[in-house]
Enzyme design. Structure first.
Site, PDB file in Angstrom:
ATOM      1  N   SER A 151      21.624   8.303 -53.459  1.00 29.15           N
ATOM      2  CA  SER A 151      22.504   7.430 -52.684  1.00 29.15           C
ATOM      3  C   SER A 151      21.716   6.536 -51.733  1.00 29.15           C
ATOM      4  CB  SER A 151      23.492   8.266 -51.871  1.00 29.15           C
ATOM      5  OG  SER A 151      24.454   8.869 -52.692  1.00 29.15           O
ATOM      6  N   HIS A 195      27.734   5.766 -46.583  1.00 27.72           N
ATOM      7  CA  HIS A 195      28.228   7.136 -46.770  1.00 27.72           C
ATOM      8  C   HIS A 195      27.127   8.186 -46.582  1.00 27.72           C
ATOM      9  CE1 HIS A 195      26.672   6.875 -51.009  1.00 27.72           C
ATOM     10  NE2 HIS A 195      26.519   8.174 -50.836  1.00 27.72           N
ATOM     11  N   ASP A 200      30.496   0.001 -48.609  1.00 26.19           N
ATOM     12  CA  ASP A 200      29.587   1.146 -48.425  1.00 26.19           C
ATOM     13  C   ASP A 200      28.152   0.640 -48.278  1.00 26.19           C
ATOM     14  OD1 ASP A 200      28.373   3.587 -48.331  1.00 26.19           O
ATOM     15  OD2 ASP A 200      29.045   4.263 -50.310  1.00 26.19           O
TER      16      ASP A 200
END
Length: 347
Positions: free
Chosen positions: A278, A142, A187
């Protein structure tokens, strides 16, 4: 730990060297099982993961009856490609540290987390990542959703600590997103460096893919350069101590326990992953090699709003994607491993 009913991902450790076979999900006749046909809870595993999630891994091999499965002695089963590579690192001169990693507090020491990677776009750090080989960085898919990014637009700093003056910069030759990726599913992604990151190095070192799914662990560490307060991001790498959590069941997007890990800070203290973290690693020391190797169990995916009470974060469970990672990072070795695995099963 003994399980009374099947679950999608199971790991039992330190019992005996017997495990379920990863193979074709179609049922087989008991006569074709190379081990014993037993109920799931009676097949003891030794640091070996089993899963049943359709496309991503082949699944468990059943003995005609869905309550019985082929439980095979894996003492002679070859180590996975990732395990072999990980052990190879320990033979490199000066690869191992002289003291264990430190997991208390919030500020990491320089050169403490040498596998850490900062991912840069237009001069800004957009995500974290983990160096897992001489050529590849593991991160979240992502990270590249909201940008129309070409590999040539991305740069990374390997072994980074202070974003202003540490680490070794590399360009990226390709971005490889998992083929099943969609928001909050699979992901995970790989970045290929444009040149080899040679080991050993005083600045960086790779981390290992996990041997288990991490369900047996009581704690993890997360690291990154995400905000430490509203609109305040640090230049120096931060880390936090986490424990497994059940809070992710309250997330807006349903949490998938089979494919994700949920964790929150110890005693709800500092250290929660936040926007900007992330793609970074959820990790723990490699048992038996605490001063030398680290296992990456998760990749920061998303969670509750950080800096709030009772927050938690979801992490992509790396073990689920081990074979895919191996097939991309070490393709020749992976093909050989698969061939040996099939040969062993067919004996």
């Amino acid at each position: 730990m003994r399980l009374n009913q099947p679950k999608n991902i199971i790991t039992l450790v330190q019992v005996i060297s017997i495990a379920l076979v990863h193979c074709d999900p179609r049922d087989i006749l008991p006569i074709h099982c190379k081990g014993q046909c037993v109920p799931l809870e009676d097949c003891h595993l030794d640091d070996y993961e089993v899963d049943r999630i359709g496309k991503i891994t082949p699944g468990i091999r059943f003995c005609g009856d869905t309550n019985l499965m082929c439980c095979v002695d894996l003492k002679k089963q070859p180590d996975t490609v990732a395990q072999t590579k990980c052990m190879d690192y320990t033979n490199l001169k000066e690869f191992c540290l002289t003291e264990p990693l430190i997991h208390n507090g919030t500020k990491a020491k320089p050169l403490e987390i040498k596998f850490m990677v900062a991912i840069k776009y237009n001069g800004s750090t957009i995500c974290g990542g983990t160096l897992i080989s001489e050529n590849f960085v593991l991160t979240a898919a992502h990270c590249f959703d909201k940008y129309n990014i070409a590999a040539s637009d991305i740069g990374v700093i390997v072994g980074a600590h202070n974003l202003k003056n540490s680490g070794v910069p590399y360009n990226i030759s390709s971005i490889i997103v998992h083929p099943d990726y969609r928001p909050y599913f699979a992901d995970i992604a790989l970045l290929k460096l444009d040149k080899v990151a040679k080991f050993p190095s005083k600045i960086f070192k790779p981390a290992c893919l996990p041997r288990t799914n991490g369900s047996e662990l009581e704690g993890f560490t997360v690291a990154g350069w995400g905000p430490i307060a509203e609109n305040t991001s640090p230049d120096e790498l931060r880390k936090g101590s986490l424990v497994p959590s059940t809070r992710c069941k309250d997330l807006a997007v349903p949490f998938n326990e089979d494919m994700e890990i949920c964790a929150h800070p110890v005693n709800d203290g500092p250290g929660e992953a936040c926007k900007g973290d992330s793609g970074g690693p959820l990790f723990s020391n490699y048992t038996g090699y605490d001063s030398c190797l680290t296992e990456i169990f998760g990749v920061v995916a998303g969670g509750h709003e950080c800096h709030t009470a009772a927050s938690s974060t979801r992490y992509t469970r790396v073990s689920v994607f081990r074979k895919w990672i191996e097939s991309v990072v070490w393709p020749k070795e992976y093909e050989e491993y698969i061939s040996n695995e099939k040969e062993y099963i067919q004996k």
